[in-house]
Design a protein around this motif. Structure first.
Motif, PDB file in Angstrom:
ATOM      1  N   THR A   1      45.180  68.229  26.036  1.00 44.80           N
ATOM      2  CA  THR A   1      44.798  69.590  26.394  1.00 44.80           C
ATOM      3  C   THR A   1      45.229  70.530  25.281  1.00 44.80           C
ATOM      4  N   ALA A   2      44.267  71.307  24.791  1.00 49.00           N
ATOM      5  CA  ALA A   2      44.567  72.326  23.786  1.00 49.00           C
ATOM      6  C   ALA A   2      44.581  73.684  24.470  1.00 49.00           C
ATOM      7  N   GLN A   3      45.530  74.505  24.088  1.00 48.19           N
ATOM      8  CA  GLN A   3      45.700  75.809  24.729  1.00 48.19           C
ATOM      9  C   GLN A   3      45.928  76.859  23.649  1.00 48.19           C
ATOM     10  N   VAL A   4      45.283  78.005  23.802  1.00 55.57           N
ATOM     11  CA  VAL A   4      45.426  79.099  22.843  1.00 55.57           C
ATOM     12  C   VAL A   4      45.748  80.378  23.595  1.00 55.57           C
ATOM     13  N   ASP A   5      46.762  81.096  23.141  1.00 56.99           N
ATOM     14  CA  ASP A   5      47.078  82.420  23.656  1.00 56.99           C
ATOM     15  C   ASP A   5      47.005  83.384  22.476  1.00 56.99           C
TER      16      ASP A   5
ATOM     17  N   SER B   1      38.578  80.821  20.581  1.00 59.80           N
ATOM     18  CA  SER B   1      39.219  81.984  21.193  1.00 59.80           C
ATOM     19  C   SER B   1      40.332  81.531  22.138  1.00 59.80           C
ATOM     20  N   SER B   2      40.667  82.318  23.121  1.00 56.29           N
ATOM     21  CA  SER B   2      41.761  81.975  24.020  1.00 56.29           C
ATOM     22  C   SER B   2      41.300  81.028  25.117  1.00 56.29           C
ATOM     23  N   GLY B   3      42.264  80.370  25.729  1.00 52.41           N
ATOM     24  CA  GLY B   3      41.945  79.515  26.866  1.00 52.41           C
ATOM     25  C   GLY B   3      42.367  78.082  26.650  1.00 52.41           C
ATOM     26  N   ASN B   4      41.951  77.230  27.585  1.00 51.94           N
ATOM     27  CA  ASN B   4      42.295  75.815  27.560  1.00 51.94           C
ATOM     28  C   ASN B   4      41.062  74.958  27.330  1.00 51.94           C
ATOM     29  N   LYS B   5      41.302  73.785  26.750  1.00 50.44           N
ATOM     30  CA  LYS B   5      40.248  72.783  26.640  1.00 50.44           C
ATOM     31  C   LYS B   5      40.882  71.428  26.851  1.00 50.44           C
ATOM     32  N   GLU B   6      40.270  70.625  27.702  1.00 49.25           N
ATOM     33  CA  GLU B   6      40.819  69.322  28.027  1.00 49.25           C
ATOM     34  C   GLU B   6      39.898  68.219  27.526  1.00 49.25           C
TER      35      GLU B   6
ATOM     36  N   LYS C   1      49.588  84.856  19.781  1.00 49.37           N
ATOM     37  CA  LYS C   1      49.300  84.070  18.568  1.00 49.37           C
ATOM     38  C   LYS C   1      50.016  82.722  18.640  1.00 49.37           C
ATOM     39  N   TYR C   2      49.761  82.022  19.731  1.00 47.42           N
ATOM     40  CA  TYR C   2      50.475  80.775  20.011  1.00 47.42           C
ATOM     41  C   TYR C   2      49.458  79.707  20.369  1.00 47.42           C
ATOM     42  N   ILE C   3      49.584  78.537  19.707  1.00 51.47           N
ATOM     43  CA  ILE C   3      48.661  77.424  19.919  1.00 51.47           C
ATOM     44  C   ILE C   3      49.459  76.227  20.414  1.00 51.47           C
ATOM     45  N   SER C   4      48.933  75.533  21.412  1.00 53.29           N
ATOM     46  CA  SER C   4      49.642  74.367  21.949  1.00 53.29           C
ATOM     47  C   SER C   4      48.703  73.180  22.097  1.00 53.29           C
ATOM     48  N   LEU C   5      49.277  72.002  21.966  1.00 59.55           N
ATOM     49  CA  LEU C   5      48.577  70.752  22.279  1.00 59.55           C
ATOM     50  C   LEU C   5      49.488  69.951  23.195  1.00 59.55           C
ATOM     51  N   PHE C   6      48.942  69.570  24.370  1.00 62.58           N
ATOM     52  CA  PHE C   6      49.690  68.774  25.319  1.00 62.58           C
ATOM     53  C   PHE C   6      49.085  67.372  25.374  1.00 62.58           C
TER      54      PHE C   6
ATOM     55  N   GLN D   1      39.665  82.563  14.909  1.00 60.44           N
ATOM     56  CA  GLN D   1      38.891  82.458  16.141  1.00 60.44           C
ATOM     57  C   GLN D   1      38.810  81.011  16.654  1.00 60.44           C
ATOM     58  N   TYR D   2      38.872  80.063  15.745  1.00 57.64           N
ATOM     59  CA  TYR D   2      38.781  78.650  16.092  1.00 57.64           C
ATOM     60  C   TYR D   2      40.145  78.013  15.854  1.00 57.64           C
ATOM     61  N   PHE D   3      40.513  77.148  16.750  1.00 58.06           N
ATOM     62  CA  PHE D   3      41.853  76.563  16.666  1.00 58.06           C
ATOM     63  C   PHE D   3      41.721  75.055  16.809  1.00 58.06           C
ATOM     64  N   MET D   4      41.972  74.358  15.711  1.00 57.63           N
ATOM     65  CA  MET D   4      41.727  72.929  15.663  1.00 57.63           C
ATOM     66  C   MET D   4      43.031  72.146  15.587  1.00 57.63           C
ATOM     67  N   TRP D   5      42.993  70.963  16.126  1.00 57.65           N
ATOM     68  CA  TRP D   5      44.095  70.018  16.006  1.00 57.65           C
ATOM     69  C   TRP D   5      43.571  68.763  15.311  1.00 57.65           C
ATOM     70  N   TYR D   6      44.282  68.379  14.252  1.00 60.19           N
ATOM     71  CA  TYR D   6      43.971  67.150  13.533  1.00 60.19           C
ATOM     72  C   TYR D   6      45.099  66.146  13.770  1.00 60.19           C
ATOM     73  N   ARG D   7      44.731  64.878  13.775  1.00 57.47           N
ATOM     74  CA  ARG D   7      45.701  63.798  13.920  1.00 57.47           C
ATOM     75  C   ARG D   7      45.658  62.967  12.646  1.00 57.47           C
ATOM     76  N   GLN D   8      46.830  62.624  12.152  1.00 61.62           N
ATOM     77  CA  GLN D   8      46.918  61.851  10.913  1.00 61.62           C
ATOM     78  C   GLN D   8      47.834  60.654  11.112  1.00 61.62           C
ATOM     79  N   TYR D   9      47.263  59.469  11.012  1.00 62.76           N
ATOM     80  CA  TYR D   9      48.059  58.256  11.043  1.00 62.76           C
ATOM     81  C   TYR D   9      48.639  58.008   9.660  1.00 62.76           C
ATOM     82  N   SER D  10      49.701  57.218   9.640  1.00 66.93           N
ATOM     83  CA  SER D  10      50.431  56.974   8.397  1.00 66.93           C
ATOM     84  C   SER D  10      49.506  56.453   7.301  1.00 66.93           C
ATOM     85  N   ARG D  11      49.582  57.059   6.133  1.00 66.75           N
ATOM     86  CA  ARG D  11      48.845  56.660   4.942  1.00 66.75           C
ATOM     87  C   ARG D  11      47.325  56.765   5.111  1.00 66.75           C
TER      88      ARG D  11
END
Lengths: 111, 112
Positions: free
Chosen positions: A62-66, A52-57, A70-75, A31-41
């Motif tokens: 921008t994070a997008q869920v369909d 859930s579904s939809g966009n968040k900016e 079952k497709y997750i995107s980060l722009f 139900q929740y779709f998270m994006w994490y960022r990891q810098y080197s080391r």
């Protein structure tokens, strides 16, 4: 089949480009779709998440869920060299369920 | 304000040796996790503890054991290290399983 699939890249783009990062998943209970960022080391840090579904900016991101596909995107718009990192998607059921990650996509933004 | 602290930061083991990786968090979080990270494979969940007193297997539990010592501490033990366990290990904690997780700085383990 793995619960979360993500192309590990690497992805190399020029500064100012629009970047699209994607994941697919198999568990309909997410139900929740998270994006994490990891810098080197370093350890990963939460970048943003959607419910859930939809966009968040959030600024250039921008994070997008369909959920139907079952497709997750980060722009990332106007990408900067400081965006160079590994981006990991992390879908989650909620409650006290485990937190799992995709393979992570390594992004390099060159000046 | 330490967050999640892992010890040690680096370790070299010989095949067959045992060791325990320590993790402590000071955010009063209920859930704690152990992951390993290998090139091209992202973070793979080894074990997690949804709350004090419970532990569950993740995606790659074989060769590892865990102990949730109290609400703050969650340790990972390698009973007989193998070269395949060479990896970077991350501990994480969250308020309720899967909400924003905070990570430690990682332990780089080499098994020779």
């Amino acid at each position: 089949q793995k619960e979360v699939e993500q192309d590990p890249g690497p992805l190399s783009v020029p500064e100012g480009a629009i970047v699209s990062l994607n994941c697919t998943y198999s568990n309909s209970a997410f139900q929740y779709f998270m994006w994490y960022r990891q810098y080197s080391r370093k350890g990963p840090e939460l970048l943003m998440y959607t419910y859930s579904s939809g966009n968040k900016e959030d600024g250039r991101f921008t994070a997008q869920v369909d959920k139907s596909s079952k497709y997750i995107s980060l722009f990332i718009r106007d990408s900067q060299p400081s965006d160079s990192a590994t981006y990991l998607c992390a879908p989650w059921e909620g409650g006290y369920n485990k937190l799992i990650f995709g393979a992570g996509t390594r992004l390099a933004v060159h000046p | 304000n330490a967050g999640v602290t892992q010890t040690p930061k680096f370790q070299v083991l010989k095949t067959g040796q045992s060791m325990t990786l320590q993790c402590a968090q000071d955010m009063n979080h209920n859930s704690m996790y152990w992951y390993r990270q290998d090139p091209g494979m992202g973070l793979r969940l080894i074990y997690y503890s949804a709350s004090e007193g419970t532990t569950d297997k993740g995606e790659v539990p074989n060769g590892y054991n865990v102990s949730r010592l109290n609400k703050r501490e969650f340790s990972l033990r390698l009973e007989s290290a193998a070269p395949s366990q060479t990896s970077v290990y991350f501990c994480a904690s969250s308020e309720a399983g899967g909400s924003e997780a905070f990570f430690g700085q990682g332990t780089r383990l080499t098994v020779v």
